[in-house]
Design a protein around this motif. Structure first.
Motif, PDB file in Angstrom:
ATOM      1  N   VAL A 123       1.022  13.409  27.869  1.00 55.37           N
ATOM      2  CA  VAL A 123       0.203  12.232  27.591  1.00 55.37           C
ATOM      3  C   VAL A 123      -1.067  12.186  28.431  1.00 55.37           C
ATOM      4  N   CYS A 124      -1.128  12.902  29.542  1.00 52.06           N
ATOM      5  CA  CYS A 124      -2.315  12.881  30.395  1.00 52.06           C
ATOM      6  C   CYS A 124      -3.334  13.952  30.025  1.00 52.06           C
ATOM      7  N   ASP A 125      -2.922  14.921  29.196  1.00 56.11           N
ATOM      8  CA  ASP A 125      -3.823  16.017  28.858  1.00 56.11           C
ATOM      9  C   ASP A 125      -4.968  15.538  27.962  1.00 56.11           C
ATOM     10  N   GLN A 126      -6.067  16.276  28.020  1.00 58.81           N
ATOM     11  CA  GLN A 126      -7.254  15.923  27.241  1.00 58.81           C
ATOM     12  C   GLN A 126      -6.991  15.946  25.742  1.00 58.81           C
ATOM     13  N   THR A 127      -6.084  16.811  25.287  1.00 54.42           N
ATOM     14  CA  THR A 127      -5.853  16.986  23.855  1.00 54.42           C
ATOM     15  C   THR A 127      -4.524  16.377  23.408  1.00 54.42           C
ATOM     16  N   TYR A 128      -4.032  15.387  24.160  1.00 53.51           N
ATOM     17  CA  TYR A 128      -2.807  14.689  23.739  1.00 53.51           C
ATOM     18  C   TYR A 128      -3.047  14.038  22.384  1.00 53.51           C
ATOM     19  N   ASP A 129      -2.200  14.366  21.408  1.00 51.21           N
ATOM     20  CA  ASP A 129      -2.457  13.943  20.026  1.00 51.21           C
ATOM     21  C   ASP A 129      -1.711  12.683  19.609  1.00 51.21           C
ATOM     22  N   GLY A 130      -1.067  12.023  20.559  1.00 54.81           N
ATOM     23  CA  GLY A 130      -0.445  10.750  20.264  1.00 54.81           C
ATOM     24  C   GLY A 130       0.999  10.871  19.835  1.00 54.81           C
ATOM     25  N   PRO A 131       1.706   9.741  19.734  1.00 58.11           N
ATOM     26  CA  PRO A 131       3.127   9.766  19.385  1.00 58.11           C
ATOM     27  C   PRO A 131       3.402  10.067  17.923  1.00 58.11           C
ATOM     28  N   ARG A 132       2.408   9.868  17.068  1.00 63.84           N
ATOM     29  CA  ARG A 132       2.567  10.140  15.643  1.00 63.84           C
ATOM     30  C   ARG A 132       1.172  10.241  15.016  1.00 63.84           C
ATOM     31  N   ALA A 133       1.106  10.772  13.824  1.00 63.10           N
ATOM     32  CA  ALA A 133      -0.171  10.885  13.120  1.00 63.10           C
ATOM     33  C   ALA A 133      -0.747   9.502  12.856  1.00 63.10           C
ATOM     34  N   ASP A 134      -2.046   9.363  13.092  1.00 65.41           N
ATOM     35  CA  ASP A 134      -2.759   8.106  12.850  1.00 65.41           C
ATOM     36  C   ASP A 134      -2.135   6.933  13.604  1.00 65.41           C
ATOM     37  N   SER A 135      -1.673   7.203  14.810  1.00 63.70           N
ATOM     38  CA  SER A 135      -1.119   6.122  15.635  1.00 63.70           C
ATOM     39  C   SER A 135      -2.204   5.223  16.195  1.00 63.70           C
ATOM     40  N   GLU A 136      -3.466   5.686  16.217  1.00 68.46           N
ATOM     41  CA  GLU A 136      -4.529   4.956  16.916  1.00 68.46           C
ATOM     42  C   GLU A 136      -5.354   4.117  15.964  1.00 68.46           C
ATOM     43  N   ILE A 137      -5.593   2.883  16.383  1.00 72.43           N
ATOM     44  CA  ILE A 137      -6.260   1.917  15.522  1.00 72.43           C
ATOM     45  C   ILE A 137      -7.697   2.317  15.220  1.00 72.43           C
ATOM     46  N   GLU A 138      -8.348   3.027  16.156  1.00 77.63           N
ATOM     47  CA  GLU A 138      -9.714   3.489  15.885  1.00 77.63           C
ATOM     48  C   GLU A 138      -9.730   4.451  14.704  1.00 77.63           C
ATOM     49  N   ASN A 139      -8.703   5.290  14.596  1.00 78.75           N
ATOM     50  CA  ASN A 139      -8.652   6.246  13.495  1.00 78.75           C
ATOM     51  C   ASN A 139      -8.287   5.592  12.173  1.00 78.75           C
ATOM     52  N   THR A 140      -7.299   4.715  12.180  1.00 77.11           N
ATOM     53  CA  THR A 140      -6.920   4.074  10.911  1.00 77.11           C
ATOM     54  C   THR A 140      -8.054   3.210  10.377  1.00 77.11           C
ATOM     55  N   ALA A 141      -8.810   2.587  11.287  1.00 76.65           N
ATOM     56  CA  ALA A 141      -9.966   1.797  10.843  1.00 76.65           C
ATOM     57  C   ALA A 141     -11.044   2.702  10.253  1.00 76.65           C
ATOM     58  N   LEU A 142     -11.332   3.819  10.916  1.00 78.49           N
ATOM     59  CA  LEU A 142     -12.349   4.742  10.421  1.00 78.49           C
ATOM     60  C   LEU A 142     -11.934   5.336   9.083  1.00 78.49           C
ATOM     61  N   GLU A 143     -10.675   5.695   8.956  1.00 79.92           N
ATOM     62  CA  GLU A 143     -10.191   6.251   7.691  1.00 79.92           C
ATOM     63  C   GLU A 143     -10.267   5.215   6.572  1.00 79.92           C
ATOM     64  N   GLY A 144     -10.023   3.950   6.921  1.00 77.49           N
ATOM     65  CA  GLY A 144     -10.201   2.893   5.934  1.00 77.49           C
ATOM     66  C   GLY A 144     -11.638   2.790   5.468  1.00 77.49           C
ATOM     67  N   LEU A 145     -12.577   2.942   6.410  1.00 74.78           N
ATOM     68  CA  LEU A 145     -13.992   2.929   6.034  1.00 74.78           C
ATOM     69  C   LEU A 145     -14.311   4.106   5.125  1.00 74.78           C
ATOM     70  N   PHE A 146     -13.826   5.301   5.477  1.00 74.37           N
ATOM     71  CA  PHE A 146     -14.070   6.474   4.631  1.00 74.37           C
ATOM     72  C   PHE A 146     -13.538   6.245   3.214  1.00 74.37           C
ATOM     73  N   ARG A 147     -12.357   5.685   3.103  1.00 77.43           N
ATOM     74  CA  ARG A 147     -11.771   5.460   1.773  1.00 77.43           C
ATOM     75  C   ARG A 147     -12.582   4.433   0.981  1.00 77.43           C
ATOM     76  N   ASN A 148     -13.257   3.527   1.687  1.00 76.35           N
ATOM     77  CA  ASN A 148     -14.115   2.545   1.014  1.00 76.35           C
ATOM     78  C   ASN A 148     -15.472   3.123   0.621  1.00 76.35           C
ATOM     79  N   LEU A 149     -15.811   4.291   1.163  1.00 73.38           N
ATOM     80  CA  LEU A 149     -17.115   4.885   0.885  1.00 73.38           C
ATOM     81  C   LEU A 149     -17.042   6.079  -0.059  1.00 73.38           C
ATOM     82  N   TYR A 150     -15.906   6.748  -0.093  1.00 72.51           N
ATOM     83  CA  TYR A 150     -15.799   7.983  -0.879  1.00 72.51           C
ATOM     84  C   TYR A 150     -14.558   7.940  -1.778  1.00 72.51           C
TER      85      TYR A 150
END
Length: 321
Positions: free
Chosen positions: A206-233
């Motif tokens: 969890v301290c490493d620079q490339t820690y990818d999180g506990p699960r895919a799309d666990s981070e709110i910044e990513n789910t929000a950005l992906e929601g924006l992408f889906r609204n644009l494309y």
């Protein structure tokens, strides 16, 4: 070329209670713009160019979603010669869309200011520069200058000794991280998306620079950005296999800007031995861009390293962009 040399400046981070105060001139480390300055700049552009620009708030950072005073909204700007229906959150847009995002890795601070200058280049060039004028008459230009504002807040609070924070600020996954450039809280947002998540170029520490999180799309910044992408494309890749192509008439381009490898990378980034169904045109596009900048081009594993869960892989994987 060097445009201007700015001497180091004293930077006193605003008290956390004032984190929402915006100042377009607020800088650190000799002139890099803070999150407050970047957001104030977006407001200023829309105020000065109401015929060209629209601001969109598409989500909240991890801190803000937790009710913390030092959190931020997630913000984008759409720039075009506005007609009815332009800049709407609707994937079936009349105009094709170009999307530029920066500072998903917080410490890559030059990318946020390149986005700032790109925004100014567009709005100030309309009506005077024929290339820009034609571009804005025909295309929606979307920019997210700060994709990871909580992480950038950690960086900027170091003032003239920026903290080398790469990840977001999510500290709920455990670990006793020291806070230096190689041991820090947070999740690497560019390893966390649900495209080939947890396969290559990642860490489970969890301290490493490339820690990818506990699960895919666990981070709110990513789910929000992906929601924006889906609204644009619109989603144009009909299949889910790695070699299933997007149709040749798919509209839209997305660039995620990083520093400092001097490369133009394209999907798939998770595995260079696997090619997309659009490998030939993607490779040609990247080569052309590299020719402008003098950069190498290729899949990540060909010229840098394989890395899964990236934003560019996700956007192509799910939408064909």
């Amino acid at each position: 070329t060097v445009e201007e040399v700015v001497p180091p400046q004293d930077f006193q981070p605003r008290p956390l209670a004032e984190a929402g105060v915006r100042d377009v001139n607020e800088t650190y480390y000799g002139g890099y713009h803070t999150v407050n300055a970047q957001y104030s700049h977006l407001d200023q552009v829309v105020q000065q160019h109401p015929d060209l620009a629209v601001n969109v708030t598409y989500g909240q950072s991890w801190r803000k979603s937790r009710g913390m005073a030092n959190g931020y909204d997630l913000r984008a700007i759409c720039i075009t010669k506005k007609q009815t229906g332009d800049c709407a959150l609707n994937p079936n847009s009349a105009k094709p869309r170009f999307f530029l995002m920066s500072q998903i890795h917080a410490r890559e601070i030059t990318t946020g200011d390149v986005s700032w200058r790109w925004i100014d280049y567009l709005v100030n060039g309309y009506g005077t520069d024929s290339t820009v004028t034609n571009l804005l008459n025909t295309t929606e230009m979307w920019v997210v200058p700060i994709t990871n504002p909580d992480g950038v807040d950690i960086v900027q609070r170091g003032g003239n000794t920026p903290v080398l924070q790469r990840k977001n600020a999510n500290n709920t996954n455990g670990g006793n991280c020291s806070g230096n450039g190689s041991s820090q809280v947070g999740v690497d947002l560019n390893r966390n998306t649900g495209s080939h998540w947890d396969t290559t170029g990642i860490s489970h520490n969890v301290c490493d620079q490339t820690y990818d999180g506990p699960r895919a799309d666990s981070e709110i910044e990513n789910t929000a950005l992906e929601g924006l992408f889906r609204n644009l494309y619109p989603a144009r890749r009909s299949g889910t296999g790695n070699s299933d192509p997007a149709p040749v008439d798919t509209k839209g381009v997305m660039i995620t800007m990083h520093s400092d490898a001097s490369m133009v990378l394209f999907p798939w980034e998770y595995n260079a031995t696997v090619h997309t169904g659009n490998d030939k045109p993607l490779r040609a596009m990247a080569k052309a861009m590299g020719g402008i900048t003098g950069y190498q081009s290729g899949q990540a594993g060909e010229i840098l390293y394989n890395a899964s869960g990236g934003t560019d892989d996700w956007t192509y994987d799910k939408l064909g962009v």
